[in-house]
Design a protein around this motif. Structure first.
Motif, PDB file in Angstrom:
ATOM      1  N   UNK A  59       0.850  -1.182   0.000  1.00 18.49           N
ATOM      2  CA  UNK A  59       0.000   0.000   0.000  1.00 18.49           C
ATOM      3  C   UNK A  59       0.889   1.236   0.000  1.00 18.49           C
ATOM      4  N   UNK A  60       0.524   2.202  -0.803  1.00 15.43           N
ATOM      5  CA  UNK A  60       1.107   3.537  -0.675  1.00 15.43           C
ATOM      6  C   UNK A  60       0.114   4.325   0.169  1.00 15.43           C
ATOM      7  N   UNK A  61       0.340   4.416   1.469  1.00 11.09           N
ATOM      8  CA  UNK A  61      -0.707   4.969   2.341  1.00 11.09           C
ATOM      9  C   UNK A  61      -1.005   6.439   2.057  1.00 11.09           C
ATOM     10  N   UNK A  62      -0.059   7.140   1.449  1.00 10.22           N
ATOM     11  CA  UNK A  62      -0.279   8.569   1.205  1.00 10.22           C
ATOM     12  C   UNK A  62      -1.124   8.842  -0.041  1.00 10.22           C
TER      13      UNK A  62
END
Lengths: 311, 774
Positions: B623-626
């Protein structure tokens, strides 16, 4: 003219357009053919195909100036080794536009003239401060690419005018980057597209920013430059704190809508996230810290290679 | 398990693939015939409107127009479950895309001009596109002609055991809601139908539909035709994924146009019509609770379900049939309760799409398994293995579990993915592993009086073996599998076998291709017919070799006597021997196989399938949380296929299904705005590309089903069921939030991360700090 013609020179094309007010310019046709089918463009309008014009497809370097002919294909731009190194944002935008088949047909000029709010090529050209050349019945005029699109699907092109080329300079100690957020990882329009360009005073981690630009796509009626970055960045390397300010400025520059590619709130947030990442990568390139190659499309190090599953 | 087969178990490239990839295959839309007209449909642009008048006079006057039809000038009867639909809408349009009128013209441009000349006056009615709003008192009534409560089309209720007591006994109870979107099967080939009457009034319909006999009957019932005088021909199918099971309004309309125009008519859907005018995967909303004892023994599952049916009852109204199996019978649950409402809404209606309710149900059930495990402090794989179905189990719904490799599937993906070393330990990199497992019908699914399929075998003087199967090839590989089953049974080379299945006049009856049943049901029929043909072959050879037939064997086309190397005969000679003699005969055999199953009773109890398929996936994601972007890094898939007739084809089915499942999990959705799809095209519909497809590691688990042909059971749908659940669980592992709906699009995931969407734990085994409840 009948329904279709293919002039051999710019002046011939301009003359035909001047004489046929409803005629439309077609190059790769990747937008126009669809627009005609959907009724967004007049399906009966005669077409002036500019892909037969000598020299209009040229991509060449003149010192540090890059000259891009209007009918240069997106695939040609993506594949140019010097573009990849010296105008990385342009190559990074080109390689995510549509599919390979689309990129083989789609042209730089077409992408700018369609003037979609999500036009992939606009933000990188804007941060590179590119200038477009426009030929019309009254001769040539030049214009900053940042002012070329005036709204969704509208440009400054007047009747009878065609876009002929785009030029930009890539001085020493400059670097750029284009990143985007999409729903799927290819063949998707950007939910947010962000280009950044940095000029530094030298190389290395401590290289100070002299000039910087960030442009945002798909978050406003046209691609937009983020204002006020000089004050935030000039005279020092882009520290985490300064990048945070860039994020805030980028978010503030958005006027997004909510649609199938993202909510307005999300777009505003992600514009800020990607602005900081793109600026950081552009700085690394300007300062000679980038080890080469194009960046991951969202600027985050990906880890596909270390997955255990068989390829 | 036997492994000395000559053909079964070999990796055979699909027999129909070379023609398809080189463009030789002739699909319905490629067919040309003299006098063929182009049909087109005038559709409602409104989600809900009363049709006040239809004026077709200008369209009829247009040169080149042969017929213009609407409810006022045709004879038609209602169709669909509960007869809630009619081909040309006569009173009310209930969704955008509803068919109001149709034309047949000399070409597409004329047909389009004629459509533009049709004037329809509508009175707009209040519309509702949300099933929960449709359930509210005072909501617009979508079918006021039907005797139903509110907008509830049907209810599915099942219960077993004492729920209150099970809740009491549970040491832990988790609850939550889990939703799925409207999605589309979106095959490459859109729906096409060609209909024409001959001079005697016999009807021929050419359509890539794959329930041809039911289709024929429905055409006859709705249009008042004699079904003995209808032939349905099925050209090669350019993809279906279930979407071409349903008979749609346009099928009837093509026939009505042909009748009115007295010429054959082709109706081919545009891509936009494929999204708006053919059937979709229905959104299903689950409110689920699961309880377990402190040692992880599952004690109950309780589901309250709202299925967003759309405007009419197509096959999608029955997706609860399969979703219910998952709620009651996935793992040994004991007490279970399901109360489902299928609710009419003013939008495109649900059909049968690969997985048929199971991806939606598994998204709920399998997330809750990992949520439970986390609360209990157990490894989710251990929790699953502890409760896994086993051979000999009979579930509360009466499903008789025979062959069952569920535990082996779970152990395989656990081992290969490095689960024990890596799950829960990659959160710093925002990476995670998640698992899911399924049960799905694998030996037919009795949804009709018969779940049977016929097969005929004909061997000609050249030795060519023709299998004429009731079943259909729609890209799933059944043609190849059936040919392999016949070649193996007969003992002849695979290249001698051809498969035909394209004409109701020629082929024997079959209920249709659905429910992953073809290899099992059509395969058994083919095997039975081939066994009879083999007996006849050997009888012929017995005369020549002067040995009793029962002492003969046949392999690779050579009939021989064991222990006598010189006593051999090519099988073709045995065929010709029978043909070229006095009192000659040919070899032609037939069989009909109907699996030993039960239609479920009014309480939804009954062993609906002769066998059940199982499988498990582990997904690894980052996941790219941003930005909320999710990348699937890898997928490990183990499926109990009983026996892989063609391992290459099994892997292809699993991989293709898994990629389709990744699309469901992350990107595919038909958003609805005011009852409309704003973007009914492949540009905006997020079907995954190869760049979204992870590396997929497939393991075929062979459990040799007792009833399956050579032990095989169904695998057509298995691959698609698990990715939404497995990816959601992996997201939870990576970033600690619980996806409540799919597709897990970036902005949704970011919002869950920001709001900290967690599991709802109704009952803890002992008080635990909040961060343990992910």
């Amino acid at each position: 003219m009948n329904g279709y013609c293919r002039p051999r020179s710019v002046s011939e094309a301009v003359a035909i357009l001047a004489a046929n007010s409803g005629a439309m310019v077609i190059a790769g046709g990747t937008d126009l053919v669809i627009d005609r089918r959907l009724g967004r463009a007049d399906p009966q309008a005669p077409l002036v195909d500019v892909t037969g014009i000598d020299g209009l497809r040229d991509v060449h370097w003149d010192g540090d100036e890059l000259h891009l002919g209007a009918t240069a294909t997106v695939r040609e731009i993506e594949s140019d080794p010097a573009v990849i190194v010296r105008a990385s944002a342009l190559a990074e935008a080109a390689r995510v536009l549509g599919s390979v088949q689309i990129r083989n047909m789609a042209t730089l000029g077409g992408n700018l003239c369609t003037a979609s709010p999500a036009a992939e090529m606009a933000p990188p050209l804007m941060v590179h401060d590119a200038v477009v050349a426009i030929q019309g019945p009254d001769g040539e005029r030049r214009w900053a690419v940042a002012d070329f699109a005036t709204g969704p699907r509208t440009t400054i092109l007047a009747s009878g005018e065609i876009l002929t080329n785009v030029r930009l300079r890539t001085p020493a100690h400059s670097g750029s980057c284009y990143l985007r957020q999409t729903v799927r990882w290819a063949m998707d329009l950007a939910g947010v597209g962000v280009a950044a360009w940095v000029l530094t005073d030298g190389t290395g981690r401590e290289a100070a920013v002299q000039e910087a630009r960030v442009a945002l796509g798909a978050v406003a009626p046209t691609a937009v430059l983020v204002p006020g970055l000089e004050a935030l960045l000039a005279g020092a390397p882009p520290t985490t704190e300064r990048l945070g300010a860039v994020s805030a400025a980028a978010s503030a520059a958005c006027k997004p809508i909510s649609d199938t590619r993202g909510t307005a709130e999300h777009r505003r947030h992600v514009a800020g996230v990607l602005a900081a990442r793109a600026l950081s990568i552009a700085h690394a390139r300007a300062a000679g810290l980038w080890s080469g190659g194009l960046a991951p499309v969202n600027g985050r190090e990906s880890a596909v290679a270390s997955s255990g599953a068989r390829a | 398990m036997r492994s000395d087969y000559a053909v079964v178990g070999k990796r055979i490239p699909k027999l129909d693939a070379p023609d398809k990839v080189t463009g030789r295959t002739v699909y319905a839309d490629d067919l040309k015939m003299s006098g063929l007209l182009t049909g087109a449909i005038k559709r409602s642009p409104h989600p809900h409107a009363r049709i006040l008048s239809v004026d077709v006079s200008a369209a009829e006057a247009l040169p080149g127009v042969y017929a213009v039809i609407h409810a006022g000038n045709v004879t038609q009867r209602p169709f669909g479950f509960g007869h809630d639909n009619i081909p040309l809408k006569d009173r009310v349009a209930r969704c955008v895309g509803d068919e109001v009128a149709a034309v047949a013209a000399v070409d597409a441009a004329t047909a389009q001009r004629a459509l533009d000349l049709i004037r329809v006056d509508y009175e707009l009615l209040p519309a509702v596109d949300d099933p929960f709003e449709a359930l509210q008192p005072g909501a617009p009534r979508i079918h006021d002609e039907l005797d139903i409560e509110g907008n509830v089309s049907m209810e599915w209720n099942f219960q077993t055991g004492d729920l209150a007591e099970a809740e009491q006994r549970s040491a832990v109870i988790v609850s939550g809601s889990y939703s799925s979107p409207q999605a589309a099967p979106a095959p490459i080939e859109t729906h096409v139908v060609i209909a024409g009457f001959d001079a005697d009034g016999d009807l021929e319909v050419i359509s890539p539909v794959h329930m041809v006999f039911m289709y024929r009957k429905e055409l006859a019932d709705c249009l008042g035709l004699d079904w003995r005088r209808i032939t349905v021909r099925q050209p090669p199918v350019g993809g279906s994924f279930g979407g071409k099971i349903d008979i749609d309004a346009h099928d009837f309309i093509a026939v009505m146009l042909a009748r009115a125009a007295r010429r054959p008519v082709k109706l081919a859907m545009s891509r936009e019509e494929e999204f708006t005018g053919t059937r979709t995967r229905q959104p299903i909303h689950f409110r689920l609770r699961t309880g377990a004892a402190a040692d992880g023994t599952l004690l109950f599952r309780h589901a309250e379900v709202v299925s967003d049916n759309g405007a009419y009852n197509a096959w999608g109204s029955h997706a609860l049939l399969v979703a219910m199996n998952t709620v009651t019978s996935m793992y040994r649950v004991g007490t279970s309760r399901l109360a489902a409402k299928v609710v009419y809404t003013n939008k495109n209606y649900g059909g049968s799409v690969r997985g048929f309710g199971n991806p939606q149900a598994t998204f709920a059930v399998e997330q809750q398994m990992e949520e439970l495990a986390d609360v209990l402090g157990m490894d989710p794989m251990d929790l699953r293995l502890k409760n896994a179905n086993r051979p000999g189990d009979v579930t509360p719904q009466g499903l008789e579990i025979t062959s069952c490799g569920l535990s082996e599937c779970l152990e395989t993906v656990r081992r290969k993915s490095g689960w024990d070393q890596r799950r829960g330990r990659m959160r710093r990199q925002h990476r995670g592993l998640g698992a899911a497992a399924y049960v799905h019908v694998g030996g037919g699914a009795r949804i009709y009086g018969s779940d049977g399929c016929g097969a005929m075998i004909k061997i000609d003087d050249s030795g060519r073996v023709a299998l004429i199967s009731g079943s259909s090839e729609l890209g799933q590989g059944s043609e190849t599998a059936l040919a392999m089953i016949v070649a193996e049974t007969l003992g002849v080379p695979l290249e001698a076998v051809s498969v035909s299945h394209d004409d109701t006049d020629v082929k024997p009856w079959d209920v249709g291709v659905h429910a992953s049943r073809t290899t099992f049901v059509a395969g058994n029929a083919a095997r039975m017919a081939a066994a009879k043909a083999r007996d006849e072959l050997l009888e012929g050879a017995a005369e020549v070799l002067d040995r009793p037939a029962r002492s003969l064997t046949i392999r690779d086309g050579v009939i021989s006597v064991p222990g006598e190397p010189t006593a051999t005969l090519r099988y073709e000679k045995a065929v010709r021997r029978r043909l070229l003699r006095e009192g000659s005969s040919i070899i032609m055999t037939s069989a009909f196989y109907d699996p030993p199953t039960q239609r479920q009773d009014e309480n939804y109890v009954g062993n609906i399938s002769a066998s059940y398929g199982f499988g498990a996936h582990v997904a690894e994601i980052e996941v790219d949380p941003d930005t909320g972007m999710v990348r699937v890094l890898g997928l490990w898939a183990a499926h109990d296929v009983g026996r892989a007739i063609n391992p290459m084809s099994c892997e292809g089915q699993i991989e293709g299904g898994a990629v389709m499942g990744v699309g469901l999990a992350l990107s595919e959705e038909l958003p609805v705005e005011d009852g409309r799809f704003p973007a009914p095209n492949l540009h905006d519909y997020g079907m995954p590309t190869t760049m979204d497809a992870p590396p997929i590691d497939v393991t075929l688990i062979e459990t040799a089903d007792e009833l399956g042909p050579f032990g095989a059971k169904g695998i057509g749908e298995g691959g698609i069921i698990l990715p939404p659940a497995a990816i959601a669980n992996a997201v939870a592992d990576a970033v600690g939030v619980r996806p409540r709906s799919y597709p897990i699009r970036p902005w949704k995931l970011r919002r869950w991360i920001e709001t900290g969407e967690r599991s709802h734990v109704d009952k803890h085994p002992h008080p635990v700090p909040d961060e343990n409840a992910r």
